[in-house]
Design an enzyme around this catalytic site. Structure first.
Site, PDB file in Angstrom:
ATOM      1  N   PHE A 113       0.858  -1.189   0.000  1.00 57.13           N
ATOM      2  CA  PHE A 113       0.000   0.000   0.000  1.00 57.13           C
ATOM      3  C   PHE A 113       0.894   1.239   0.000  1.00 57.13           C
ATOM      4  O   PHE A 113       1.866   1.297   0.747  1.00 57.13           O
ATOM      5  CB  PHE A 113      -0.879  -0.043   1.255  1.00 57.13           C
ATOM      6  CG  PHE A 113      -2.004   0.941   1.254  1.00 57.13           C
ATOM      7  CD1 PHE A 113      -3.182   0.656   0.591  1.00 57.13           C
ATOM      8  CD2 PHE A 113      -1.885   2.142   1.916  1.00 57.13           C
ATOM      9  CE1 PHE A 113      -4.236   1.561   0.602  1.00 57.13           C
ATOM     10  CE2 PHE A 113      -2.935   3.057   1.933  1.00 57.13           C
ATOM     11  CZ  PHE A 113      -4.116   2.764   1.266  1.00 57.13           C
ATOM     12  N   ASP A 184       2.564  -5.819   7.951  1.00 57.85           N
ATOM     13  CA  ASP A 184       1.368  -4.987   7.970  1.00 57.85           C
ATOM     14  C   ASP A 184       0.165  -5.926   7.780  1.00 57.85           C
ATOM     15  O   ASP A 184       0.073  -6.630   6.768  1.00 57.85           O
ATOM     16  CB  ASP A 184       1.435  -3.938   6.853  1.00 57.85           C
ATOM     17  CG  ASP A 184       0.316  -2.913   6.983  1.00 57.85           C
ATOM     18  OD1 ASP A 184      -0.777  -3.291   7.438  1.00 57.85           O
ATOM     19  OD2 ASP A 184       0.543  -1.750   6.604  1.00 57.85           O
ATOM     20  N   TYR A 209     -10.353  -0.289  11.203  1.00 65.26           N
ATOM     21  CA  TYR A 209     -11.618   0.138  10.595  1.00 65.26           C
ATOM     22  C   TYR A 209     -12.001  -0.733   9.405  1.00 65.26           C
ATOM     23  O   TYR A 209     -13.056  -0.550   8.817  1.00 65.26           O
ATOM     24  CB  TYR A 209     -11.565   1.615  10.164  1.00 65.26           C
ATOM     25  CG  TYR A 209     -10.336   2.000   9.375  1.00 65.26           C
ATOM     26  CD1 TYR A 209     -10.230   1.692   8.029  1.00 65.26           C
ATOM     27  CD2 TYR A 209      -9.286   2.672   9.976  1.00 65.26           C
ATOM     28  CE1 TYR A 209      -9.103   2.029   7.311  1.00 65.26           C
ATOM     29  CE2 TYR A 209      -8.149   3.032   9.264  1.00 65.26           C
ATOM     30  CZ  TYR A 209      -8.060   2.707   7.933  1.00 65.26           C
ATOM     31  OH  TYR A 209      -6.941   3.037   7.225  1.00 65.26           O
ATOM     32  N   LYS A 210     -11.128  -1.695   9.026  1.00 65.78           N
ATOM     33  CA  LYS A 210     -11.461  -2.583   7.909  1.00 65.78           C
ATOM     34  C   LYS A 210     -12.234  -3.783   8.467  1.00 65.78           C
ATOM     35  O   LYS A 210     -13.357  -3.617   8.920  1.00 65.78           O
ATOM     36  CB  LYS A 210     -10.179  -2.963   7.163  1.00 65.78           C
ATOM     37  CG  LYS A 210      -9.576  -1.738   6.453  1.00 65.78           C
ATOM     38  CD  LYS A 210      -8.221  -1.961   5.821  1.00 65.78           C
ATOM     39  CE  LYS A 210      -7.735  -0.656   5.168  1.00 65.78           C
ATOM     40  NZ  LYS A 210      -6.305  -0.659   4.882  1.00 65.78           N
ATOM     41  N   ARG A 356     -13.026  -4.262  -6.773  1.00 69.15           N
ATOM     42  CA  ARG A 356     -12.606  -5.012  -5.593  1.00 69.15           C
ATOM     43  C   ARG A 356     -13.818  -5.350  -4.717  1.00 69.15           C
ATOM     44  O   ARG A 356     -14.657  -4.494  -4.467  1.00 69.15           O
ATOM     45  CB  ARG A 356     -11.601  -4.153  -4.820  1.00 69.15           C
ATOM     46  CG  ARG A 356     -10.874  -4.852  -3.722  1.00 69.15           C
ATOM     47  CD  ARG A 356      -9.789  -3.963  -3.160  1.00 69.15           C
ATOM     48  NE  ARG A 356     -10.340  -2.826  -2.430  1.00 69.15           N
ATOM     49  CZ  ARG A 356      -9.708  -2.171  -1.453  1.00 69.15           C
ATOM     50  NH1 ARG A 356      -8.478  -2.539  -1.125  1.00 69.15           N
ATOM     51  NH2 ARG A 356     -10.258  -1.153  -0.841  1.00 69.15           N
TER      52      ARG A 356
HETATM   53  C1  LIG Z   1      -5.646   0.671   4.743  1.00 69.29           C
HETATM   54  C2  LIG Z   1      -4.171   0.628   4.788  1.00 69.29           C
HETATM   55  C3  LIG Z   1      -3.427   1.681   5.336  1.00 69.29           C
HETATM   56  C4  LIG Z   1      -4.104   2.938   5.829  1.00 69.29           C
HETATM   57  O1  LIG Z   1      -3.288   3.700   6.663  1.00 69.29           O
HETATM   58  P1  LIG Z   1      -3.938   4.845   7.561  1.00 69.29           P
HETATM   59  O2  LIG Z   1      -2.792   5.538   8.182  1.00 69.29           O
HETATM   60  O3  LIG Z   1      -4.835   4.170   8.560  1.00 69.29           O
HETATM   61  O4  LIG Z   1      -4.748   5.741   6.675  1.00 69.29           O
HETATM   62  C5  LIG Z   1      -2.045   1.539   5.410  1.00 69.29           C
HETATM   63  N1  LIG Z   1      -1.429   0.426   4.944  1.00 69.29           N
HETATM   64  C6  LIG Z   1      -2.111  -0.595   4.406  1.00 69.29           C
HETATM   65  C7  LIG Z   1      -1.384  -1.797   3.923  1.00 69.29           C
HETATM   66  C8  LIG Z   1      -3.497  -0.519   4.285  1.00 69.29           C
HETATM   67  O5  LIG Z   1      -4.177  -1.508   3.714  1.00 69.29           O
END
Ligand SMILES: *Cc1c(COP(=O)(O)O)cnc(C)c1O
Length: 397
Positions: A113, A184, A209-210, A356
């Site tokens: 990400f 992660d 939050y996911k 998705r």
């Molecule tokens: C959703 C997601 C994030 C989001 O980061 P925030 O700081 O909470 O906005 C970061 N890394 C990955 C791999 C994600 O899937």
């Protein structure tokens, strides 16, 4: 056995919606609104500042962390909650680099990400010690873990395709090369069984939050393996991570164990919603979630492939190689998804061409998955996505 009728009853789903986006923002748990109301009225409203002690606000980040620990195979006392995932990535990587002072390479992959890569590059630039972020293709990670790698920074489930890394195997390769492994778990926690202890992960981070349904902007979590917890150096040396915040010492001394990964004042109201959301997981065995998730996603793939020849599967076909989401490619992914959402089937798109769909057995049934594929098939057959009102792009996809 997990009772999925009972878990479904624990969520407030809007009428007429089939929700295939719990991988991006989980559904509202019924208990969350009442809990937030109580925190606001009975705790903040009535107890005011006394609530830091008598409503347990100060210990909440570790208490909520323990609930997450159970879901990721971490021992109690090794997870703490707060800040955003971007911040937690920074903390984990900074601590890992300090534990490997002679090494200059951080290894990640091109499926990661973007914020993880941005944060890593920003940290390396700030350090100014000649560190380098090496980004390789996901399938080349194992071969790229050379003796100069300080840490691997990998996301277990690819946010676009759902491709699953082998956490235990890659951690073993990292350790054999003398590197540390940071994982992660943004698309893993609450999606698939995770065992950071058995995998030997050094650090793990993730958002809530996911799949964990903590609500928009719910705080993130960080796990530090107990073997590092007393020596990991917190780069963000905030007062809440101090050994004695209310001693108000001029000099920083890191708190005991995972407590040192706290930074500033915890988001009490957001944590209340998250704590209520995590109580739902008391009813859940992650192995049942995995089995149900695979059943739902396999059915969805079969239905879509049978009815929508223009869509190309972008996820691994082998279910064992996927997390809890399925993606399809289409050159007009954006308007196709907009048309789908217009008909009450909610997924999302990821640029440039990915549709998705997330599978969340806690509140999603096989019937709904079949219906969702049917709606998608109708849109593709009628080319309903060509309607001009579906071409207008919104800020958040
Ligand atoms: C959703 C997601 C994030 C989001 O980061 P925030 O700081 O909470 O906005 C970061 N890394 C990955 C791999 C994600 O899937």
């Amino acid at each position: 056995m997990t009772d999925f009728a009972a878990t479904r009853a624990a969520f407030d789903l809007p009428e007429g919606v089939i929700y295939l986006d719990g991988n991006s923002l989980g559904v509202l748990p019924r208990g969350a609104a009442a809990r937030v109301e109580r925190t606001i009225r009975a705790e903040w409203g009535e107890r005011l500042i006394r609530a830091w002690n008598d409503a347990g606000w100060m210990t909440q980040p570790a208490r909520v962390g323990d609930r997450i620990a159970r879901l990721i195979g971490a021992p109690a006392g090794s997870v703490v909650v707060g800040d955003t995932l971007s911040i937690k990535v920074y903390q984990a990587l900074a601590a890992a680099l300090a534990l490997r002072p002679g090494r200059r390479i951080v290894l990640s992959d091109s499926g990661n990400f973007p914020t993880d890569l941005y944060i890593a590059q920003g940290l390396l630039d700030t350090l100014g010690q000649g560190h380098e972020l090496r980004v390789v293709a996901p399938e080349e990670v194992a071969g790229a873990i050379t003796g100069d790698v300080a840490a691997t920074l990998l996301t277990e489930v690819d946010y676009r395709t759902g491709r699953l890394h082998d956490m235990a195997a890659l951690t073993r390769v990292a350790h054999e090369a003398g590197a540390l492994a940071i994982w992660d778990l943004a698309h893993s926690a609450g999606a698939i069984p995770v065992d950071v202890t058995r995998a030997g992960a050094d650090f793990a981070v993730g958002c809530t939050y996911k799949y964990l349904n903590g609500g928009p902007g719910a705080p993130a979590f960080i796990h530090v393996a107990p073997r590092h917890a007393a020596v990991a150096r917190p780069a963000l040396a905030g007062w809440m991570g101090h050994e004695a915040p209310f001693a108000f010492d001029a000099a920083y001394r890191p708190g005991a164990g995972i407590e040192r990964m706290r930074v500033g004042t915890p988001p009490v109201i957001a944590l209340a919603a998250l704590e209520a959301a995590l109580e739902v997981w008391d009813m859940v065995d992650m192995r049942d979630v995995r089995a149900a998730s695979l059943r739902l996603s396999e059915r969805f793939i079969a239905e879509v492939e049978a009815q929508c020849p223009a869509l190309e599967l972008a996820s691994p076909r082998d279910a064992a190689q996927r997390g809890s989401q399925v993606s399809f490619r289409h050159p007009h992914a954006y308007p196709v998804m907009a048309a789908l959402i217009d008909r009450g089937v909610i997924g999302d798109v990821r640029a440039p061409d990915i549709l998705r769909f997330g599978f969340t057995p806690l509140y999603l049934s096989e019937q709904e998955v079949v219906r969702a594929a049917g709606v998608l098939a109708t849109i593709m057959r009628d080319e309903a996505w060509r309607d001009p009102r579906f071409q207008q792009r919104q800020a958040v996809t």
